[in-house]
Design an enzyme around this catalytic site. Structure first.
Site, PDB file in Angstrom:
ATOM      1  N   GLU A 149       0.768  -1.235  -0.012  1.00 34.50           N
ATOM      2  CA  GLU A 149      -0.034   0.181  -0.046  1.00 34.50           C
ATOM      3  C   GLU A 149       0.819   1.310  -0.160  1.00 34.50           C
ATOM      4  O   GLU A 149       0.393   2.246  -0.507  1.00 34.50           O
ATOM      5  CB  GLU A 149      -1.014   0.072   1.220  1.00 34.50           C
ATOM      6  CG  GLU A 149      -2.141  -1.025   1.124  1.00 34.50           C
ATOM      7  CD  GLU A 149      -1.852  -2.463   1.705  1.00 34.50           C
ATOM      8  OE1 GLU A 149      -0.639  -2.685   2.062  1.00 34.50           O
ATOM      9  OE2 GLU A 149      -2.712  -3.336   1.963  1.00 34.50           O
ATOM     10  N   PHE A 181     -11.505  -7.041  14.242  1.00 35.84           N
ATOM     11  CA  PHE A 181     -10.497  -7.185  13.315  1.00 35.84           C
ATOM     12  C   PHE A 181     -10.160  -6.316  12.363  1.00 35.84           C
ATOM     13  O   PHE A 181     -11.097  -5.770  11.682  1.00 35.84           O
ATOM     14  CB  PHE A 181     -10.813  -8.633  12.583  1.00 35.84           C
ATOM     15  CG  PHE A 181      -9.733  -9.302  11.867  1.00 35.84           C
ATOM     16  CD1 PHE A 181      -8.562  -9.623  12.416  1.00 35.84           C
ATOM     17  CD2 PHE A 181     -10.073  -9.290  10.441  1.00 35.84           C
ATOM     18  CE1 PHE A 181      -7.551 -10.167  11.238  1.00 35.84           C
ATOM     19  CE2 PHE A 181      -9.114  -9.664   9.508  1.00 35.84           C
ATOM     20  CZ  PHE A 181      -7.899 -10.268   9.935  1.00 35.84           C
ATOM     21  N   GLN A 182      -8.848  -6.044  12.342  1.00 31.50           N
ATOM     22  CA  GLN A 182      -8.481  -4.999  11.333  1.00 31.50           C
ATOM     23  C   GLN A 182      -9.324  -3.475  11.377  1.00 31.50           C
ATOM     24  O   GLN A 182      -9.369  -2.885  10.432  1.00 31.50           O
ATOM     25  CB  GLN A 182      -8.407  -5.467   9.768  1.00 31.50           C
ATOM     26  CG  GLN A 182      -7.732  -6.577   9.632  1.00 31.50           C
ATOM     27  CD  GLN A 182      -7.436  -6.915   8.211  1.00 31.50           C
ATOM     28  OE1 GLN A 182      -8.339  -6.730   7.323  1.00 31.50           O
ATOM     29  NE2 GLN A 182      -6.142  -7.429   7.899  1.00 31.50           N
ATOM     30  N   LYS A 214     -17.704  -0.690   5.583  1.00 29.56           N
ATOM     31  CA  LYS A 214     -18.279  -1.697   4.603  1.00 29.56           C
ATOM     32  C   LYS A 214     -19.727  -1.845   4.796  1.00 29.56           C
ATOM     33  O   LYS A 214     -20.197  -2.268   3.755  1.00 29.56           O
ATOM     34  CB  LYS A 214     -17.585  -3.037   5.136  1.00 29.56           C
ATOM     35  CG  LYS A 214     -18.100  -4.306   4.429  1.00 29.56           C
ATOM     36  CD  LYS A 214     -17.043  -5.471   4.635  1.00 29.56           C
ATOM     37  CE  LYS A 214     -17.563  -6.686   3.569  1.00 29.56           C
ATOM     38  NZ  LYS A 214     -16.401  -7.747   3.530  1.00 29.56           N
ATOM     39  N   MET A 269      23.533   9.411   2.841  1.00 27.70           N
ATOM     40  CA  MET A 269      23.529  10.606   3.289  1.00 27.70           C
ATOM     41  C   MET A 269      23.791  10.651   4.768  1.00 27.70           C
ATOM     42  O   MET A 269      24.453  11.365   5.384  1.00 27.70           O
ATOM     43  CB  MET A 269      22.165  11.162   3.036  1.00 27.70           C
ATOM     44  CG  MET A 269      21.889  12.587   3.440  1.00 27.70           C
ATOM     45  SD  MET A 269      23.284  13.962   2.886  1.00 27.70           S
ATOM     46  CE  MET A 269      22.260  14.481   1.470  1.00 27.70           C
TER      47      MET A 269
HETATM   48  C1  LIG Z   1      11.830   6.095   5.429  1.00 30.26           C
HETATM   49  C2  LIG Z   1      13.093   6.771   5.735  1.00 30.26           C
HETATM   50  N1  LIG Z   1      13.873   6.258   6.698  1.00 30.26           N
HETATM   51  C3  LIG Z   1      15.182   6.677   7.191  1.00 30.26           C
HETATM   52  C4  LIG Z   1      15.465   7.957   6.454  1.00 30.26           C
HETATM   53  C5  LIG Z   1      16.839   8.533   6.939  1.00 30.26           C
HETATM   54  N2  LIG Z   1      17.701   8.797   5.833  1.00 30.26           N
HETATM   55  C6  LIG Z   1      17.871   9.795   5.146  1.00 30.26           C
HETATM   56  S1  LIG Z   1      18.958   9.525   3.907  1.00 30.26           S
HETATM   57  C7  LIG Z   1      19.220   8.040   4.263  1.00 30.26           C
HETATM   58  C8  LIG Z   1      20.011   7.105   3.494  1.00 30.26           C
HETATM   59  C9  LIG Z   1      19.675   6.818   2.224  1.00 30.26           C
HETATM   60  O1  LIG Z   1      20.369   5.953   1.410  1.00 30.26           O
HETATM   61  P1  LIG Z   1      20.465   5.653   0.028  1.00 30.26           P
HETATM   62  O2  LIG Z   1      18.755   5.407  -0.386  1.00 30.26           O
HETATM   63  O3  LIG Z   1      21.216   4.382  -0.258  1.00 30.26           O
HETATM   64  O4  LIG Z   1      20.984   6.918  -0.725  1.00 30.26           O
HETATM   65  P2  LIG Z   1      22.306   7.452  -0.660  1.00 30.26           P
HETATM   66  O5  LIG Z   1      22.533   8.749   0.298  1.00 30.26           O
HETATM   67  O6  LIG Z   1      23.312   6.312  -0.449  1.00 30.26           O
HETATM   68  O7  LIG Z   1      22.491   8.088  -2.196  1.00 30.26           O
HETATM   69  C10 LIG Z   1      18.482   7.701   5.319  1.00 30.26           C
HETATM   70  C11 LIG Z   1      18.653   6.404   6.095  1.00 30.26           C
HETATM   71  C12 LIG Z   1      14.569   8.545   5.566  1.00 30.26           C
HETATM   72  N3  LIG Z   1      14.822   9.688   4.937  1.00 30.26           N
HETATM   73  N4  LIG Z   1      13.447   7.660   5.367  1.00 30.26           N
END
Ligand SMILES: Cc1ncc(C[n+]2csc(CCOP(=O)(O)OP(=O)(O)O)c2C)c(N)n1
Ligand SMILES: [Mg+2]
Length: 623
Positions: A72, A134-135, A184, A531
């Site tokens: 979803e 449920f749900q 529902k 990042m």
């Molecule tokens: C759902 C979610 N969980 C955690 C984060 C925190 N976060 C921001 S950037 C990042 C790293 C992303 O890694 P990747 O997709 O491999 O991209 P890269 O920075 O390596 O280009 C994380 C864990 C987020 N933004 N969204």
């Protein structure tokens, strides 16, 4: 100058109202689907369950295309991608309980970025609500802080009105998500629908128009200014005001910077473009807004000005997000700020401004253009533009080989030290930009790759760069690309993704294959949560806190193997490791008429620059 809010003109009341239309007796589920048809919905991203299967049955009797996402969250992001690509509400649906909660991230994403979205959820029968059935989940309550509006249907006769209002609210004014929770028993109830011809919502008037007094004052401020800058955001795109912005900027010769949400609102190849600003934005955009300062090592040291920034900031359709402003008191500290926004609640929220105007930005820019057509602005700001040209020449977006890269595990394990063959992530995006002639719709995940996509792909059209900016939701890229491709089958739609982000909704490769949605994914695979790793390097002495995504027992292997995974979904794919193979691999991806995955192996040593750390200033910018 005093702070003022210009009053908005009331629209003229319509005299004759069209009459409601009486339909045939049918089930609630059919009424909902008919109502969607009447709103012009062409596609719904919907995953069934006990509390929504009645509506799926009705969808089988409809002309609406139902796309079955494989999660979803994928469906909600796809609807968000559709909404961003078109400006028309994207529609997603889920069953009650876990289906509904899986939509929440997509709803929050649409809320943060003002994206039109209608999310429909099945609910347990009314008699079971509040019994821990449920749900059963109170999705109305759970999403309340992240919606523009929401409904729990309590009477089968309300369905036509609720659906009409939901679409109207989602797409007008400042757009946003609307939830419709549908028990529902009402899906199974029968009635004769009355289709309303109009929406009447007391207290909701999205037609805001600046008055001429305020707009004249803005012209006066421009005439008095020496260093004006336009700071424009997603509001320009939402309002379809890009032609008016281009005309205004050219007529007044004012440089334009945008937020990430505003990328493409003004052509980034235009000589008045300052690209985007903020934490990872262009150094020259940040200087133009806040001034150039002598770089300082620590925020305890004083800020020493080198050259002044804007003395007039025209903030149009923006919200002074902290990723843009950094330390908000130092943001455009010496400039007069004018803020035009359709949503009054954004005025004086994050940044105190001198003149706040509540208006549709297309209307305001159109009137400003009328005014300067009659009485052209005399100034041409040439000295200011020369200063900006000097800044642009001095600090363009740039990258190169670093000592760290040369000594890295990546160079040793995968390239056997052949420096000339390494693919830097920025390079791959530049190649994609060239090979698509800058015309593709780009979506992204969240992370370094997202920032580089914004820096190295130049956007010239609105609705071309679709990214989870406010929420920053990893996993957005590929499902959003599916939604955009459904909306724009004529365009190349490419998700520039990270290895971490892509994995969060990898199951949508099945949706792409089965539904024949030819969205492409180019993964910039650095085997890391890049990042977060960059922040570890900058603020935690490089101590790795669970940011490595590869297999620690086999670090020389690329893990997981996305190419094999894609094959399991019957999606063509390829891995590329060496620069000599990059161009041809990208071309094969572009030439394919199917969904496609290109796994580009990149080093993890790169940092995104420019970089203004959170809550810091332009004097702390690394560039
Ligand atoms: C759902 C979610 N969980 C955690 C984060 C925190 N976060 C921001 S950037 C990042 C790293 C992303 O890694 P990747 O997709 O491999 O991209 P890269 O920075 O390596 O280009 C994380 C864990 C987020 N933004 N969204
Ligand atoms: Mg990564």
């Amino acid at each position: 100058m005093s702070t003022k809010i210009a009053t908005a003109k009331k629209p003229a009341a319509t005299k004759t109202s069209p009459r409601p239309e009486l339909g045939q007796v049918m089930f609630g589920s059919d009424i909902l689907v008919r109502a969607l048809e009447r709103e012009g919905v062409e596609c719904i991203f919907a995953y069934p369950g006990g509390a929504s299967m009645e509506i799926h049955q009705a969808l089988t009797r409809s002309t609406i295309r139902t796309v079955l996402p494989r999660h979803e969250q994928g469906g909600a992001f796809a609807a968000g991608g559709y909404g961003r690509a078109t400006g028309r509400p994207g529609v997603c649906m889920a069953t009650s309980g876990p289906g509904a909660t899986n939509l929440v991230t997509g709803i929050a994403d649409a809320y943060m970025d003002s994206v039109p979205l209608v999310a429909i959820t099945g609910q347990v029968p009314q008699a079971m609500i509040g019994k821990g059935a449920f749900q059963e989940t109170d999705i109305f309550g759970m999403t309340l802080p992240a919606v523009k509006h929401s409904y729990l249907i309590t009477n089968v006769n309300d369905i036509p009105r609720i659906v009409k209002e939901a679409f109207y609210i989602a797409r007008t004014g400042r757009p946003g998500p609307v939830v419709i929770d549908f028990p529902k028993n009402l899906q199974q109830a029968k009635t004769q629908p009355v289709w309303p011809a109009q929406v009447h919502l007391r207290g909701y008037d999205p037609d805001k128009r600046a008055d001429d007094l305020a707009l004249n004052e803005i012209i006066g401020l421009i005439e008095k200014a020496e260093r004006p800058v336009l700071y424009c955001g997603g509001g320009i795109i939402t309002a379809n005001a890009s032609p008016e912005l281009l005309h205004f900027a050219e007529a007044a010769q004012i440089p334009v910077t945008t937020t990430i949400m505003g990328c493409g609102a003004f052509p980034e190849t235009h000589e008045l473009s300052l690209r985007w600003l903020g934490m990872h934005g262009a150094a020259f955009a940040n200087w133009a807004v806040s001034g150039e300062f002598a770089p300082r090592k620590s925020p305890d040291q004083p800020m020493v000005g080198v050259r002044p920034g804007a003395d007039l900031l025209l903030a149009f359709g923006v919200r002074f997000d902290d990723r843009v402003t950094g330390k908000v008191d130092e943001f455009c500290k010496t400039g007069t700020i004018v803020h035009i926004d359709i949503d009054q609640s954004e005025h004086q929220k994050n940044r105190k401004v001198h003149l706040a105007v509540e208006s549709d930005i297309k209307y305001a820019l159109g009137r400003l253009n009328d005014m300067i057509r009659k009485r052209p602005i005399k100034k041409n700001f040439s000295a200011w533009r020369a200063q900006i040209a000097e800044w642009k020449g001095r600090a363009p977006f740039r990258y190169g080989m670093t000592e760290e890269l040369i000594r890295s595990e990546h160079m040793r394990d995968h390239l056997q030290g052949r420096e000339c063959e390494v693919i830097l992530p920025q390079m791959a995006i530049e190649a994609l930009y060239r090979q698509t002639r800058g015309e593709a719709i780009i979506t992204t995940g969240v992370g370094q790759h997202q920032m580089w996509a914004g820096q190295y792909y130049k956007f010239t059209s609105p609705r071309q760069f679709l990214t989870s900016a406010g929420l920053g939701a990893m996993g957005f890229g590929y499902p959003a690309a599916l939604g955009a491709k459904v909306a724009r089958p004529d365009k190349q739609v490419i998700d520039i993704d990270g290895d971490g982000s892509f994995l969060m909704n990898v199951q949508e490769l099945a949706t792409a294959h089965i539904e024949k949605i030819a969205a492409k994914a180019m993964i910039l695979n650095n085997q890391h949560l890049g990042m977060v790793m960059q922040w570890e390097d900058s603020f935690y002495q490089g101590n790795r806190g669970h940011t490595y995504l590869g297999d620690p027992a086999r670090r020389r292997q690329i893990y997981p193997d996305y190419v094999t995974m894609a094959r399991g979904f019957n999606v063509p794919s390829e891995r590329v490791m060496y620069k000599k193979d990059l161009q041809a691999a990208i071309q094969r991806m572009l030439d394919s008429d199917q969904p496609y995955l290109l796994d580009v192996i990149c080093p993890y040593t790169e940092h995104v620059i420019p970089f203004i750390p959170a809550n810091r200033t332009v004097a702390d910018m690394v560039y």
